[in-house]
Design an enzyme around this catalytic site. Structure first.
Site, PDB file in Angstrom:
ATOM      1  CG  HIS A  45      -1.434   1.536   1.602  1.00  7.76           C
ATOM      2  ND1 HIS A  45      -3.094   1.737   1.324  1.00  7.76           N
ATOM      3  CD2 HIS A  45      -0.971   2.465   1.971  1.00  7.76           C
ATOM      4  CE1 HIS A  45      -3.485   2.372   1.291  1.00  7.76           C
ATOM      5  NE2 HIS A  45      -2.419   3.350   1.594  1.00  7.76           N
ATOM      6  CD  GLU A  46       1.249   4.132   3.542  1.00  9.08           C
ATOM      7  OE1 GLU A  46       2.299   5.119   3.149  1.00  9.08           O
ATOM      8  OE2 GLU A  46       0.854   3.571   4.612  1.00  9.08           O
ATOM      9  CG  HIS A  54       0.614   6.425  -1.119  1.00  7.52           C
ATOM     10  ND1 HIS A  54      -0.425   7.047  -1.261  1.00  7.52           N
ATOM     11  CD2 HIS A  54       0.245   5.709  -0.087  1.00  7.52           C
ATOM     12  CE1 HIS A  54      -1.520   6.690  -0.356  1.00  7.52           C
ATOM     13  NE2 HIS A  54      -0.916   5.872   0.453  1.00  7.52           N
ATOM     14  CE1 TYR A  90      -3.265  10.661   0.063  1.00 11.35           C
ATOM     15  CE2 TYR A  90      -3.362  11.699   2.505  1.00 11.35           C
ATOM     16  CZ  TYR A  90      -3.254  10.716   2.227  1.00 11.35           C
ATOM     17  OH  TYR A  90      -3.628  10.134   2.882  1.00 11.35           O
ATOM     18  CD  GLU A 137      -4.815   6.855   1.386  1.00  7.08           C
ATOM     19  OE1 GLU A 137      -4.823   5.520   1.287  1.00  7.08           O
ATOM     20  OE2 GLU A 137      -3.366   7.334   2.192  1.00  7.08           O
ATOM     21  CG  ASP A 170      -8.088  10.947   6.342  1.00 12.29           C
ATOM     22  OD1 ASP A 170      -7.279  11.044   6.181  1.00 12.29           O
ATOM     23  OD2 ASP A 170      -9.315  10.228   5.752  1.00 12.29           O
ATOM     24  CG  HIS A 191      -6.766   7.400   5.134  1.00 14.95           C
ATOM     25  ND1 HIS A 191      -6.200   8.571   5.421  1.00 14.95           N
ATOM     26  CD2 HIS A 191      -5.399   6.265   5.324  1.00 14.95           C
ATOM     27  CE1 HIS A 191      -4.530   8.448   5.521  1.00 14.95           C
ATOM     28  NE2 HIS A 191      -4.548   7.335   5.020  1.00 14.95           N
TER      29      HIS A 191
END
Length: 352
Positions: free
Chosen positions: A170-171, A174, A185, A194, A267, A272
């Site tokens: 996932h990271e 990005h 974002y 996301e 957020d 998210h």
């Protein structure tokens, strides 16, 4: 935003940590506040003008397509990258966290290269760098535009962040978005940012385990929670809003349909939270097509991200329309396009 603008992206959203920071459990609250402070400091450090460039070194652009991994140990500190402890091709160390990070970087590289022919997340052999044992009681993991950083967890809510390979995927995804569509974002484009990371993070796990769409759990961060937490994972792509329901952690706030879209200033406009909607669309398209999700459904999403038609401000409907166009371009008017149309319709996102 300029091309390839890096963003600071954490796997645990700030709204969840803020909820924990208000807990009546003093230990949970203190550790959540510490993680929030560490995130704020790391985000600020990333914004400094002396930050390193985000483009791949020139000598990697023509390199043979193979992973170039380096793992560092922060030893409980916050200076990045830390002490180098394992490089590409070296034997496993005695530190399981180091070895999991190394393996997770490799699994992510293998998905992008083995399935889509992409040489690392930037397409030009970008070295994959990670730092482990970041800070003390740090309950998060993040991509800072250059590298991965993993905390060991707070041992109250979260365990070691290298445990779920989909968190690593996932990271790093990005970074993939950073070098392709560069989705801003914030609000719907941020939720798509996301969601794309959840999609490819899940695909990293499924590809590594050889799982079909029926065998996959479609969870993001399964195994990350402390055994005392009432929850399965951070998010569920199959059933957004059901990943956790815990007295301390709260209830998963993700919607699964546009009727329940959350409008919030927290957020980054709910990046998210509202990612649950495109997440479920991908799940529905992949399961409708069956087989391996990284093949037809994953290929369509990959084509959209690399096709050059998205803008940084792309919204859900525009992304949905792009998946329809990508499905038609690659597969014609067959089962793929029908699966995509059906999936977006089911979550209330128009495609025209």
């Amino acid at each position: 935003m300029t091309p390839h603008t890096p963003v600071f992206c954490t796997i645990v959203p700030p709204h969840l940590l803020e909820h924990l920071a208000g807990s009546s459990d003093a230990a949970v609250a203190a550790k959540a506040r510490r993680t929030l402070a560490a995130d704020a400091a790391a985000r600020a450090a990333r914004a400094l003008p002396h930050a390193r460039p985000t483009t791949a070194p020139a000598d990697t652009a023509a390199a043979e397509a193979r992973p170039r991994r380096t793992i560092h140990d922060c030893e409980g500190g916050t200076d990045l990258p830390g002490t180098r402890v394992r490089e590409e091709g070296q034997e496993a160390t005695g530190d399981a966290t180091v070895n999991r990070a190394y393996a997770g970087l490799g699994a992510t590289f293998e998905l992008f290269h083995g399935v889509y022919g992409r040489n690392s997340i930037d397409g030009a052999g970008l070295p994959l760098i990670a730092s482990v044992h970041y800070d003390r009681d740090y309950g998060n993991a993040f991509w800072n535009g250059e590298q991965m950083v993993f905390g060991d967890g707070d041992d109250e809510i979260f365990l070691d962040f290298t445990l779920p390979v989909d968190v690593i995927g996932h990271e790093l995804a990005h970074g993939f978005t950073q070098y392709t569509a560069n989705l801003e974002y914030f609000s719907q484009s941020g939720a798509l940012n996301e969601s794309v990371s959840d999609v490819f993070g899940s695909l990293v796990k499924q590809y590594a385990l050889g799982q079909s769409v029926e065998q996959a759990d479609w969870l993001i961060g399964e195994g990350l929670f402390h055994p005392n937490v009432q929850g399965k994972a951070l998010r569920s792509m199959k059933a957004p809003g059901t990943a956790y329901d815990d007295d301390v952690l709260g209830k998963d706030p993700q919607p699964a349909h546009m009727d329940d879209y959350v409008r919030t200033s927290r957020d980054n406009g709910g990046v998210h939270i509202n990612s649950g909607i495109p997440n479920r669309a991908f799940y529905l398209a992949a399961t409708e097509l069956g087989g391996n999700a990284w093949e037809r459904a994953g290929q369509i999403w990959y084509d959209v991200m690399t096709g050059g038609t998205l803008t940084p401000e792309t919204r859900f409907a525009e992304f949905a329309a792009a998946t329809v166009a990508a499905a038609r371009a690659r597969y014609g008017d067959g089962a793929e396009i029908q699966a995509v149309l059906k999936a977006w319709s089911a979550v209330g996102v128009p495609t025209d």
